[in-house]
Design an enzyme around this catalytic site. Sequence first.
Site, PDB file in Angstrom:
ATOM      1  N   GLU A   1     -21.899-101.772   2.955  1.00  0.00           N
ATOM      2  CA  GLU A   1     -23.203-101.091   2.818  1.00  0.00           C
ATOM      3  C   GLU A   1     -24.288-101.825   3.606  1.00  0.00           C
ATOM      4  O   GLU A   1     -25.391-102.047   3.119  1.00  0.00           O
ATOM      5  CB  GLU A   1     -23.623-101.011   1.338  1.00  0.00           C
ATOM      6  CG  GLU A   1     -22.592-100.413   0.405  1.00  0.00           C
ATOM      7  CD  GLU A   1     -22.511 -98.901   0.478  1.00  0.00           C
ATOM      8  OE1 GLU A   1     -23.065 -98.331   1.443  1.00  0.00           O
ATOM      9  OE2 GLU A   1     -21.876 -98.313  -0.406  1.00  0.00           O
TER      10      GLU A   1
ATOM     11  N   ARG B   1     -20.383 -86.605  -2.090  1.00  0.00           N
ATOM     12  CA  ARG B   1     -19.616 -87.174  -3.204  1.00  0.00           C
ATOM     13  C   ARG B   1     -18.541 -86.210  -3.681  1.00  0.00           C
ATOM     14  O   ARG B   1     -17.644 -86.573  -4.425  1.00  0.00           O
ATOM     15  CB  ARG B   1     -20.517 -87.485  -4.421  1.00  0.00           C
ATOM     16  CG  ARG B   1     -21.622 -88.502  -4.248  1.00  0.00           C
ATOM     17  CD  ARG B   1     -21.163 -89.778  -3.655  1.00  0.00           C
ATOM     18  NE  ARG B   1     -21.365 -89.757  -2.203  1.00  0.00           N
ATOM     19  CZ  ARG B   1     -20.820 -90.628  -1.376  1.00  0.00           C
ATOM     20  NH1 ARG B   1     -20.048 -91.580  -1.827  1.00  0.00           N
ATOM     21  NH2 ARG B   1     -21.035 -90.553  -0.075  1.00  0.00           N
TER      22      ARG B   1
END
Length: 806
Positions: free
Chosen positions: A243, A657
């Site tokens: 990330e 998602r």
Amino acid sequence: MTDASTPLVVGDVSRAAGSRPDDDLLQGLNPQQREAVVYRGNALLIVAGAGSGKTRVLTHRIASLLRNKEAWPSQILAITFTNKAAGEMRERVEQLVGQHAQGMWISTFHSACVRILRREAEQFGFTKSFTIYDSGDSRALVKRLVKEYEADAFGLTPAAVQSRISKSKNELVDAEAYARDANMSDPAERKFVEVFGAYQRALQKANAFDFDDLIGQTVYLFRAFPRVADVYRRRFRHILVDEYQDTNHAQYALIHELTRPVVGKAAEPYSAGGMMIFEPEHAPELEPASLTVVGDSDQSIYAFRGADIRNITEFERDYPGAKVVLLEQNYRSTQNILSAANAVISHNFDRKDKRLWTDVGEGEKIVGYTGYSQHDEAQFVADEIDVLRRGGMAYGQMAVFYRTNSQSRALEEIFIRAAIPYKIMGGTRFYERAEIKDALAYLTAVANPADEMAVRRIINRPKRGIGDVTVETIARYAADEGITFRDALANASALGVGPKLQTSITRLDAVLAEASAVMLPSSGEIAPPTAVAEGLSVLLDKSGYRDALRASRDPQDEARLENLDELVAVAREFARNNPDGTLLDFLTEVALVSDADDLEDASGTVSLMTLHTAKGLEFETVFLTGVEEDLLPHRISAGEPGGPSEERRLFYVGVTRARQRLYLTLAMTRAQFGEVSVAMPSRFLQEVPAELIDWRQSPGDVNSRGGTQSRALNARRPWGQRRTDDPPALRPKSTAMEKFPNRIPAKVRDNGDMELASGDRIRHEDFGDGIVDAVTGEGPKRVAHVRFDKAGAKKLLIKIAPIEKL
DNA sequence: TGCCCCACCTTTTTT
DNA sequence: AGGTGGGGCA
């Protein structure tokens, strides 16, 4: 938390001859993934689109390094964004390499920094028993200081001060540096400098770090003490950061410090706070550690708290010769979902084009639904969940996302009524509850007696008759005697307070001392693993805290007692997992672990969470709710530079998602601040190609009132009368595409400035005739209080209600 | 010192 | 609407 302290071995680590020991690690990887695993060089940037298997690549890369004996576990530092991600990564590496995973540092930035700081704290004026202030603690401290310095008179609110301090620290600008560059002719600025300085002194005095300091002070430590930094540079030969798009400047600098070449000659053998460092007699100068970063600038959603997207976009400049690998094949979602995601994100102009693709086929269409109110929207979600469940989808495979935490309320109400098991991830956190903070403050008072905030917090909890006056008396006494606030409690008789107060203070002192004896045995002894749980029980029982809750007639105190039991259980669990864990380890873990991290028991329940919390997760079915202007994108983002783009990325994160099914829902009206207001469909809905969405009820349907009834009304019907023969999924598909060809409808139902006064008779499409009792509110938010002849009393938003004046 | 009531502020996201 | 904090009063 304990470390295997593997001796540092530098130099030639021979490669096994013959077939690569990591061959099986490459099985089933696509060419790009494979390259990301096997590339060896100083710097590697993996641009990993959503669902492109980056965790797999990272874990296989680590495993490959270990299997090939290119690195010892202790030479690997892997940084993730959340503790949960760290846990998962460790688990997956363990599956690949077994016991060899021990000794690796796989943790968050914050946890890694705590480990380093604990070892080195004494180098620069802290002790290793420092405690960590979470944002709540910082807020409390800032608040006290703002008041003390009367900074509010200069328009400085605690929230603003806290955020400015945090932003400043994220840029590695500490109080001193800030003061140097501040515009001192501005009185408000001067005041802020004063408060900032006082805040930092208070932290130092309390032997405490706030979240930002954990990173910032580690960077400072490395820069001020190169020899200390060299220890870690020699140790960590392979650094991997997940990330990366969410790193802020301080985190960037930390990585930069760790990846410098080791220039200094090896010093004499050197022991760093318990970590045995063995340095070969002629330690060679070392190449910089190899750095692997993984990120996706399209998923950068933390700019608001200092994340700097440039860290990833300028990686190649910062690390010349860096290799870049692009992962675009998505293994998660259907093509329809990806097409929607691609289409929306392409509206962000300042990005490198990247298109996710999949070979699993188009899949279902995205389902759209517009409710009349947020309750109606929630009812739709609940009904759909019910239908999907009957179709065989487990609750645990479904998730509901929203932009702001407050939106969870309406969903909860409906879910409870519909008997749908759910769990709110994040939200009001367990560790932010008052009773938990109290209990932790007790523990902190024992672990770090210098932490005056903690002692002040518990000094009158439960009520001991020690008010502000007495607290200040103690504080003054402590200052006069040059002792800590905590130590002053031991001299109750010298304080010059009444006998009753003396008794109270002495008792508290005794309880703290007793707990201290349990949890921090004198030198030589080792506290049993259960010490923390036992000590906590001592504190809660002998302080009278539990008794006070038991005696209370406030029904909520029952739940508070249960929460405390749960905390004790957490301490026991901690002891099981960390037999050598100390009180400080426990407090550290609690401070750095968020509720979002304990997703384990979410199986069997639908997950509710904010879009931010959703990052990194995936579900078969995703409901993205509240897709409205001013909510998503959020109103507050409009004024911030880069705000709208960030909101679009947030939407993108939510969409990506979903594995198979995606629902986009919104409501026409939304209650906010106790006031109902009209909501408009989000611009992001327009950006999704119309043919991808199957509208069960489009915004156009709602406004033209095509004969359908509010689900909220359905919901109020007695159970027996529910139209179970007409489950929502089986309803005729709406043909509303032409009514709402994915465009914000020009003809929102609008009664304009319809004048209503009490006594007027009106007709409502659903409720029939009624009489207006009163009109409240102003402008577009005027509300009519109507008594209907049949339907009873209702409140209606005049601007959009389907009513006419008679 | 403690309790109660009123006013105000909230609601962007979190390690 | 709901929770929190502050101020005033007992």
